[in-house]
Scaffold this motif. Structure first.
Motif, mmCIF file in Angstrom:
data_model
loop_
_atom_site.group_PDB
_atom_site.id
_atom_site.type_symbol
_atom_site.label_atom_id
_atom_site.label_comp_id
_atom_site.label_asym_id
_atom_site.label_seq_id
_atom_site.Cartn_x
_atom_site.Cartn_y
_atom_site.Cartn_z
ATOM 1 N N PHE A 75 0.824 -1.245 -0.031
ATOM 2 C CA PHE A 75 0.061 0.126 0.057
ATOM 3 C C PHE A 75 0.791 1.296 -0.013
ATOM 4 C CE2 PHE A 75 -2.434 3.468 2.032
ATOM 5 C CZ PHE A 75 -3.356 3.676 1.504
ATOM 6 N N SER A 76 2.090 1.399 0.961
ATOM 7 C CA SER A 76 2.878 2.289 1.045
ATOM 8 C C SER A 76 3.617 2.824 -0.244
ATOM 9 C CB SER A 76 3.660 2.407 1.920
ATOM 10 O OG SER A 76 3.173 2.280 3.298
ATOM 11 N N THR A 77 3.874 1.663 -0.902
ATOM 12 C CA THR A 77 4.730 1.738 -2.104
ATOM 13 C C THR A 77 3.873 2.436 -3.281
ATOM 14 O OG1 THR A 77 6.021 0.103 -1.731
ATOM 15 C CG2 THR A 77 6.232 0.579 -4.077
ATOM 16 N N VAL A 78 2.585 1.630 -3.541
ATOM 17 C CA VAL A 78 1.686 2.493 -4.543
ATOM 18 C C VAL A 78 1.372 3.848 -4.056
ATOM 19 C CG1 VAL A 78 -0.351 2.090 -5.823
ATOM 20 C CG2 VAL A 78 0.941 0.045 -5.209
ATOM 21 N N LYS A 79 1.046 4.085 -2.862
ATOM 22 C CA LYS A 79 0.413 5.340 -2.530
ATOM 23 C C LYS A 79 1.652 6.431 -2.832
ATOM 24 C CE LYS A 79 1.166 6.379 1.774
ATOM 25 N NZ LYS A 79 1.252 6.354 3.283
ATOM 26 N N LEU A 80 2.909 6.187 -2.284
ATOM 27 C CA LEU A 80 4.168 7.098 -2.457
ATOM 28 C C LEU A 80 4.162 7.437 -3.926
ATOM 29 C CD1 LEU A 80 6.556 6.009 0.071
ATOM 30 C CD2 LEU A 80 4.841 8.020 0.158
ATOM 31 N N ILE A 81 4.206 6.321 -5.053
ATOM 32 C CA ILE A 81 4.192 6.601 -6.509
ATOM 33 C C ILE A 81 3.148 7.517 -6.832
ATOM 34 C CG2 ILE A 81 4.192 5.441 -8.598
ATOM 35 C CD1 ILE A 81 5.699 3.052 -7.332
#
Length: 210
Positions: A75-81
């Motif tokens: 979630f954090s990876t996609v969110k930050l991208i």
């Protein structure tokens, strides 16, 4: 298969209409492209958003959205991208000089494809959309009405169908504004700044969301 009651249909379509009317990065992007570059660009943005949303529908039907819901890292990876992309769009808008566009000037097919891709990324890189579909669609799954994945896919696709009745009229209305903006550099510049601030704000909001 897909035998639903009238109450089920009424509840779902009411929710779908309210969902499509709610403001967010997708609607902001569509209206921004319409106001700046005309109706054709608005439709290019709209189809890009729809394609990205359809990917989330497929992910929800296949159960892949559950990964985002249960994995903090994913979630954090996609969110930050996604947040970084929205902020980048905002910076590009802030840097715009608000140039005039001739009435006869047309956005090239390559330009429309670029807008389509940007719309696609705005939608597909928003993990909150995936989480929403995962939380929203299962509420309309009924026993005996078909497989769970088929029902999720049907209702998710119908949300996009509802959007087809809401967003095109907004683009047609926004297209009326584009002519005025393209003739007035000062107004166009300030609108770019406003849209830039909006996208940066949406990016920060997405980046700091749980």
């Amino acid at each position: 298969m897909f035998d639903y009651s009238l109450a089920h249909r009424a509840t779902f379509f009411t929710a779908a209409i309210l969902l499509n009317l709610s403001p967010g990065p997708d609607m902001a992007f569509i209206l921004a492209q319409t106001a700046k570059r005309g109706m054709r660009s608005g439709f290019s943005a709209m189809f890009g958003i729809w394609t990205g949303a359809f990917m989330h529908v497929v992910f929800a039907a296949l159960g892949l959205s559950a990964i985002l819901a249960t994995s903090a890292v994913a979630f954090s990876t996609v969110k930050l991208i996604g947040a970084a992309y929205l902020i980048w769009l905002g910076i590009q808008a802030l840097r715009s000089k608000g140039r005039k566009m001739s009435v006869n000037e047309q956005v090239s097919p390559k330009g429309h494809m670029k807008i389509f891709k940007q719309g696609f990324l705005v939608a597909v890189l928003n993990p909150k959309v995936a989480i929403f579909f995962l939380a929203f669609l299962p509420q309309f799954v009924e026993a005996g009405a078909g497989s769970v994945s088929a029902q999720l896919f049907l209702h998710g696709s119908l949300i996009i169908v509802v959007a087809a009745f809401i967003e095109p009229p907004l683009i047609l209305i926004g297209g009326k504004l584009s002519g005025y903006l393209n003739k007035n550099t000062q107004v166009s510049r300030w609108m770019d700044r406003g849209l830039g601030a909006l996208f940066i704000g949406l990016g920060i909001k997405l980046g700091t969301s749980d």
